[in-house]
Design a protein around this motif. Structure first.
Motif, PDB file in Angstrom:
ATOM      1  N   ASP A 157       0.817  -1.209   0.000  1.00 52.84           N
ATOM      2  CA  ASP A 157       0.000   0.000   0.000  1.00 52.84           C
ATOM      3  C   ASP A 157       0.852   1.261   0.000  1.00 52.84           C
ATOM      4  O   ASP A 157       1.873   1.342   0.684  1.00 52.84           O
ATOM      5  N   LEU A 158       0.446   2.244  -0.773  1.00 53.55           N
ATOM      6  CA  LEU A 158       0.985   3.597  -0.680  1.00 53.55           C
ATOM      7  C   LEU A 158      -0.215   4.514  -0.590  1.00 53.55           C
ATOM      8  O   LEU A 158      -0.786   4.912  -1.604  1.00 53.55           O
ATOM      9  N   PRO A 159      -0.646   4.840   0.623  1.00 53.67           N
ATOM     10  CA  PRO A 159      -1.877   5.624   0.776  1.00 53.67           C
ATOM     11  C   PRO A 159      -1.669   7.067   0.342  1.00 53.67           C
ATOM     12  O   PRO A 159      -0.590   7.646   0.473  1.00 53.67           O
ATOM     13  N   ALA A 160      -2.731   7.644  -0.175  1.00 46.81           N
ATOM     14  CA  ALA A 160      -2.722   9.021  -0.633  1.00 46.81           C
ATOM     15  C   ALA A 160      -4.114   9.590  -0.468  1.00 46.81           C
ATOM     16  O   ALA A 160      -5.065   8.882  -0.132  1.00 46.81           O
ATOM     17  N   PHE A 161      -4.214  10.889  -0.699  1.00 45.86           N
ATOM     18  CA  PHE A 161      -5.515  11.557  -0.709  1.00 45.86           C
ATOM     19  C   PHE A 161      -5.654  12.272  -2.042  1.00 45.86           C
ATOM     20  O   PHE A 161      -4.718  12.918  -2.516  1.00 45.86           O
ATOM     21  N   VAL A 162      -6.834  12.131  -2.641  1.00 45.96           N
ATOM     22  CA  VAL A 162      -7.037  12.652  -3.987  1.00 45.96           C
ATOM     23  C   VAL A 162      -8.063  13.783  -3.971  1.00 45.96           C
ATOM     24  O   VAL A 162      -9.081  13.712  -3.293  1.00 45.96           O
ATOM     25  N   THR A 163      -7.737  14.846  -4.711  1.00 47.34           N
ATOM     26  CA  THR A 163      -8.677  15.932  -4.942  1.00 47.34           C
ATOM     27  C   THR A 163      -8.784  16.153  -6.444  1.00 47.34           C
ATOM     28  O   THR A 163      -8.006  15.587  -7.211  1.00 47.34           O
ATOM     29  N   VAL A 164      -9.730  16.966  -6.861  1.00 48.39           N
ATOM     30  CA  VAL A 164     -10.027  17.065  -8.286  1.00 48.39           C
ATOM     31  C   VAL A 164     -10.132  18.527  -8.707  1.00 48.39           C
ATOM     32  O   VAL A 164     -10.633  19.369  -7.968  1.00 48.39           O
ATOM     33  N   ILE A 165      -9.611  18.811  -9.889  1.00 53.98           N
ATOM     34  CA  ILE A 165      -9.845  20.076 -10.563  1.00 53.98           C
ATOM     35  C   ILE A 165     -10.720  19.752 -11.770  1.00 53.98           C
ATOM     36  O   ILE A 165     -10.286  19.054 -12.694  1.00 53.98           O
ATOM     37  N   ALA A 166     -11.946  20.205 -11.744  1.00 56.94           N
ATOM     38  CA  ALA A 166     -12.936  19.795 -12.741  1.00 56.94           C
ATOM     39  C   ALA A 166     -13.293  20.960 -13.646  1.00 56.94           C
ATOM     40  O   ALA A 166     -12.794  22.078 -13.518  1.00 56.94           O
ATOM     41  N   SER A 167     -14.194  20.690 -14.573  1.00 56.01           N
ATOM     42  CA  SER A 167     -14.568  21.687 -15.566  1.00 56.01           C
ATOM     43  C   SER A 167     -15.305  22.873 -14.961  1.00 56.01           C
ATOM     44  O   SER A 167     -15.387  23.923 -15.581  1.00 56.01           O
ATOM     45  N   ASN A 168     -15.847  22.722 -13.753  1.00 59.01           N
ATOM     46  CA  ASN A 168     -16.485  23.872 -13.120  1.00 59.01           C
ATOM     47  C   ASN A 168     -15.450  24.889 -12.638  1.00 59.01           C
ATOM     48  O   ASN A 168     -15.772  26.037 -12.368  1.00 59.01           O
ATOM     49  N   VAL A 169     -14.184  24.455 -12.525  1.00 55.49           N
ATOM     50  CA  VAL A 169     -13.096  25.353 -12.160  1.00 55.49           C
ATOM     51  C   VAL A 169     -12.417  25.912 -13.406  1.00 55.49           C
ATOM     52  O   VAL A 169     -12.177  27.105 -13.524  1.00 55.49           O
ATOM     53  N   VAL A 170     -12.097  25.012 -14.339  1.00 53.65           N
ATOM     54  CA  VAL A 170     -11.514  25.417 -15.623  1.00 53.65           C
ATOM     55  C   VAL A 170     -12.387  24.813 -16.719  1.00 53.65           C
ATOM     56  O   VAL A 170     -12.241  23.638 -17.063  1.00 53.65           O
ATOM     57  N   PRO A 171     -13.326  25.560 -17.285  1.00 52.38           N
ATOM     58  CA  PRO A 171     -14.303  24.991 -18.222  1.00 52.38           C
ATOM     59  C   PRO A 171     -13.697  24.316 -19.449  1.00 52.38           C
ATOM     60  O   PRO A 171     -14.333  23.455 -20.048  1.00 52.38           O
ATOM     61  N   LEU A 172     -12.482  24.673 -19.832  1.00 48.29           N
ATOM     62  CA  LEU A 172     -11.898  24.121 -21.064  1.00 48.29           C
ATOM     63  C   LEU A 172     -11.234  22.764 -20.861  1.00 48.29           C
ATOM     64  O   LEU A 172     -10.732  22.173 -21.820  1.00 48.29           O
ATOM     65  N   ILE A 173     -11.193  22.241 -19.639  1.00 48.09           N
ATOM     66  CA  ILE A 173     -10.526  20.955 -19.397  1.00 48.09           C
ATOM     67  C   ILE A 173     -11.078  19.852 -20.299  1.00 48.09           C
ATOM     68  O   ILE A 173     -10.305  19.146 -20.971  1.00 48.09           O
ATOM     69  N   PRO A 174     -12.404  19.631 -20.380  1.00 48.96           N
ATOM     70  CA  PRO A 174     -12.898  18.527 -21.216  1.00 48.96           C
ATOM     71  C   PRO A 174     -12.489  18.680 -22.673  1.00 48.96           C
ATOM     72  O   PRO A 174     -12.082  17.704 -23.324  1.00 48.96           O
ATOM     73  N   TRP A 175     -12.592  19.886 -23.211  1.00 46.78           N
ATOM     74  CA  TRP A 175     -12.245  20.102 -24.622  1.00 46.78           C
ATOM     75  C   TRP A 175     -10.756  19.891 -24.864  1.00 46.78           C
ATOM     76  O   TRP A 175     -10.364  19.203 -25.796  1.00 46.78           O
ATOM     77  N   LEU A 176      -9.909  20.478 -24.001  1.00 48.14           N
ATOM     78  CA  LEU A 176      -8.462  20.336 -24.187  1.00 48.14           C
ATOM     79  C   LEU A 176      -8.036  18.875 -24.148  1.00 48.14           C
ATOM     80  O   LEU A 176      -7.275  18.414 -25.012  1.00 48.14           O
ATOM     81  N   MET A 177      -8.501  18.132 -23.141  1.00 44.92           N
ATOM     82  CA  MET A 177      -8.073  16.748 -22.996  1.00 44.92           C
ATOM     83  C   MET A 177      -8.595  15.881 -24.136  1.00 44.92           C
ATOM     84  O   MET A 177      -7.886  15.005 -24.647  1.00 44.92           O
ATOM     85  N   ALA A 178      -9.833  16.132 -24.565  1.00 52.07           N
ATOM     86  CA  ALA A 178     -10.397  15.323 -25.644  1.00 52.07           C
ATOM     87  C   ALA A 178      -9.627  15.527 -26.943  1.00 52.07           C
ATOM     88  O   ALA A 178      -9.278  14.560 -27.642  1.00 52.07           O
TER      89      ALA A 178
END
Length: 624
Positions: free
Chosen positions: A486-507
């Motif tokens: 195990d290597l435990p971690a904590f995950v958070t997210v930067i989503a499209s509500n923060v940067v709206p262009l994320i879905p378009w850029l990644m796609a």
């Protein structure tokens, strides 16, 4: 139907069911209307400042279809819903004979009102029964009326006796009858677009995706099982109208040896599990994420190694006459952002696996109880506010024994993992912050204050989590990014509500197509990611792409006019061999393997080719 509406009339208590119908109609290419549609359609209903009475009158008068949802609540309620009923009946009197306008729908057993206006009542019309919010037949009928017939064929019934027959039969609009038990381990996957294998640490698990209006029932309670320790018995993703009954489902190793759940539903709607036995030794009886309207009825859940169930972002989970017993548990029920009702359920004869474990561990979750019995003996309390109605609490404790080496085996003393590993989606960037307390426990807690290593580890981890939440003003979930150990971690997210262009850029980027617009948005995303680099951070493919692009910009001394990805490969991070430009764009790695990889990109910017390797928060770039 481009300029017409299906008007959905409902009682406010049935809002979540009405919103489910709204989504289903949209999926079929129809245009429904309701006052409070679900996101992302929420601005298509009543708008701020509108006169609601005028707006409802206008929509009903122009609607092509009026769909009243009848329930025990709506048929007895006074107020807005009855006003809508009266307006629809008045309009119905003007509809030419033979034209379909009203389509009554019962969402539970009730009597359709017989009150008449202009000699007409809803009770005169044939209705649809859509129990458990399964609107498959209704939406299919409406689509056919509008000249948009469904692509599936008629509902069929098929008997299966083997695992291969079972996997081959899974598809939308089918009734599967299981006549014989079988194991799903080591089975070849047939040519079926709805079924695929997903790798887990010690094997593979079966995932069923995109099936609607499908029932799976057993004759004589046949058993369906798996044996890889990390495999979930049955996974359902993005499916609606699934009914499972009369089956025994679980894992076959001894109790305490599995880390997979029995049932998992992700982004599903209208789910019913009835008359089933869900047995461990898996972590939980069932896991739910992003689901809507789930019913678990007359089931036994037992011999689980972590708890009863977990759920996150679940609307209207109903448990009726469900018994949970003979299990080893951390927190018995873990729920976040959900609504749950317990009716006639029992939680008894279970053992706590560590100090400070409670029956309920909830966050922003609404719980309601009716005639439910819970035994908290051996646990650190119920975990809920006192004075709850409908729940009877006892302190008898477990009346069964398990050897200590089973209870405290090495792979089970580790901190409880998230209910389901968070995997990065195309419209988000996940940031994994390594749990720095894992090998520095004595810097966070005093060992003498805790009964055992697990309790001290858990307490230290919670302190670290509290610190990073405050430091970054962000919410985190638990994650494990280390296979084998195990290597435990904590995950958070930067989503499209923060940067709206994320879905378009990644796609566009990972499709291998050139990007010539909004290139500066990469730097915007980086500005959101970079603050986390004060800690030890690991990124998956999307986050690594942000660092890779920034490394290219730095090397060029400015922003290029055109960029294109020619290849991406997750490479073994400890391989120091000279970087080779990848020629294919591969998929991201599972979260569980992230600590073992570095991300290698082959990027062309304004005609110049670069190879970039991203390892954690560091990026190395060279021109090729």
């Amino acid at each position: 139907m481009s300029d017409q509406n299906c008007f959905i009339s409902y009682a406010s208590e049935d809002l979540h069911i009405a919103q489910t119908l709204y989504r289903r109609l949209r999926e079929f290419g129809l245009r429904p209307w309701m006052d409070k549609p679900p996101r992302p359609y929420h601005m298509e209903g009543l708008k701020p400042g509108e006169l609601w009475e005028d707006r409802l009158r206008d929509v009903i008068s122009s609607a092509k279809y009026f769909i009243p949802l009848f329930s025990k609540t709506s048929v007895q309620k006074t107020g807005y819903v009855q006003s809508e009923f009266r307006q629809a009946l008045s309009r119905l009197a003007q509809i030419p004979a033979g034209n379909i306008f009203v389509i009554p729908v019962r969402i539970e057993e009730c009597r359709i009102p017989s009150a008449r206006i202009d000699g007409i009542s809803f009770a005169q019309y044939q209705y649809y029964d859509c129990w458990h919010a399964n609107f498959f037949d209704l939406t299919t009928y409406l689509a056919d009326l509008e000249g948009k017939p469904a692509t599936h064929g008629p509902r069929i019934k098929t008997d299966v006796y083997t695992a291969a027959e079972f996997l081959g039969a899974l598809r939308p609009n089918v009734e599967i009858v299981v006549r014989n038990g079988f194991s799903l381990t080591g089975v070849d996957i047939p040519d079926n677009q709805y079924v695929f294998l997903r790798e887990v640490f010690d094997g593979e698990e079966i995932v069923i995706q995109g099936i609607d209006n499908t029932s799976i029932s057993g004759v004589g309670e046949p058993e369906i099982s798996v044996s890889p320790r990390y495999a979930t018995t049955l996974n359902f993703e993005r499916s609606d109208g699934i009914a499972i009954s009369g089956l025994s489902l679980g894992h076959r190793p001894d109790i305490g040896e599995c880390l997979g759940a029995v049932l998992n539903f992700s982004d599903c709607t209208a789910i019913q599990v009835k008359d089933c036995r869900l047995f461990g030794c898996g972590t939980y009886g069932f896991e739910l994420s992003g689901c809507n309207i789930v019913s678990i009825e007359d089931c036994d859940v037992f011999e689980c190694s972590y708890g009863f169930f977990t759920c996150e972002n679940v609307t209207a989970l109903s448990l009726s006459s469900v018994e949970f017993y003979d299990s080893l548990c951390f927190d018995v029920v873990t729920a976040k952002n959900s609504s749950i009702t317990f009716d006639g359920c029992t939680i008894t004869n279970n053992r706590s696996r560590a100090d400070h474990c409670k029956i309920f561990n909830t966050y922003r979750t609404n719980l309601q109880f009716s005639e439910t019995a819970v035994d908290i003996g051996g646990f650190d309390g119920l975990g809920l506010s006192p004075g709850l109605k409908g729940v009877h609490v006892t302190r008898d404790g477990a009346r069964w024994k398990i050897a200590d080496e089973t209870l405290f085996s090495s792979h089970q003393r580790k901190p409880i993992p998230s209910p389901r590993q968070r995997e990065e989606k195309s419209d988000e960037v996940l940031i994994f912050v390594i749990d720095e307390s894992y090998d520095r426990i004595d810097e966070y807690v005093n060992w003498d204050d805790y009964a055992d290593e697990w309790a001290a580890t858990d307490a230290a981890s919670k302190i670290f989590l509290s610190r990073i939440k405050s430091e970054f003003d962000a919410e985190f979930d638990e994650a494990n990014i280390g296979p084998g150990a195990d290597l435990p971690a904590f995950v958070t997210v930067i989503a499209s509500n923060v940067v709206p262009l994320i879905p378009w850029l990644m796609a566009v980027f990972f499709s291998g197509k050139p990007i010539v617009d909004n290139i500066e948005a990469w730097r915007t995303i980086l500005s959101k990611v970079k603050p986390f680099f004060r800690r030890t951070v690991v990124l998956n493919r999307n986050g690594a792409a942000v660092l890779a692009m920034d490394a290219v910009f730095e090397d060029m001394g400015g922003m290029p006019k055109k960029v294109i990805l020619h290849g991406y490969k997750p490479d073994y991070r400890y391989d120091d061999a000279q970087l080779v430009a990848p020629t294919e764009i591969e998929d991201p790695v599972p979260t569980l393997n992230l600590s073992m990889v570095k991300h290698v990109f082959h990027i062309e910017a304004d005609g110049v080719s670069f190879v970039v390797a991203v390892d954690g928060s560091k990026a190395a770039v060279k021109r090729v």
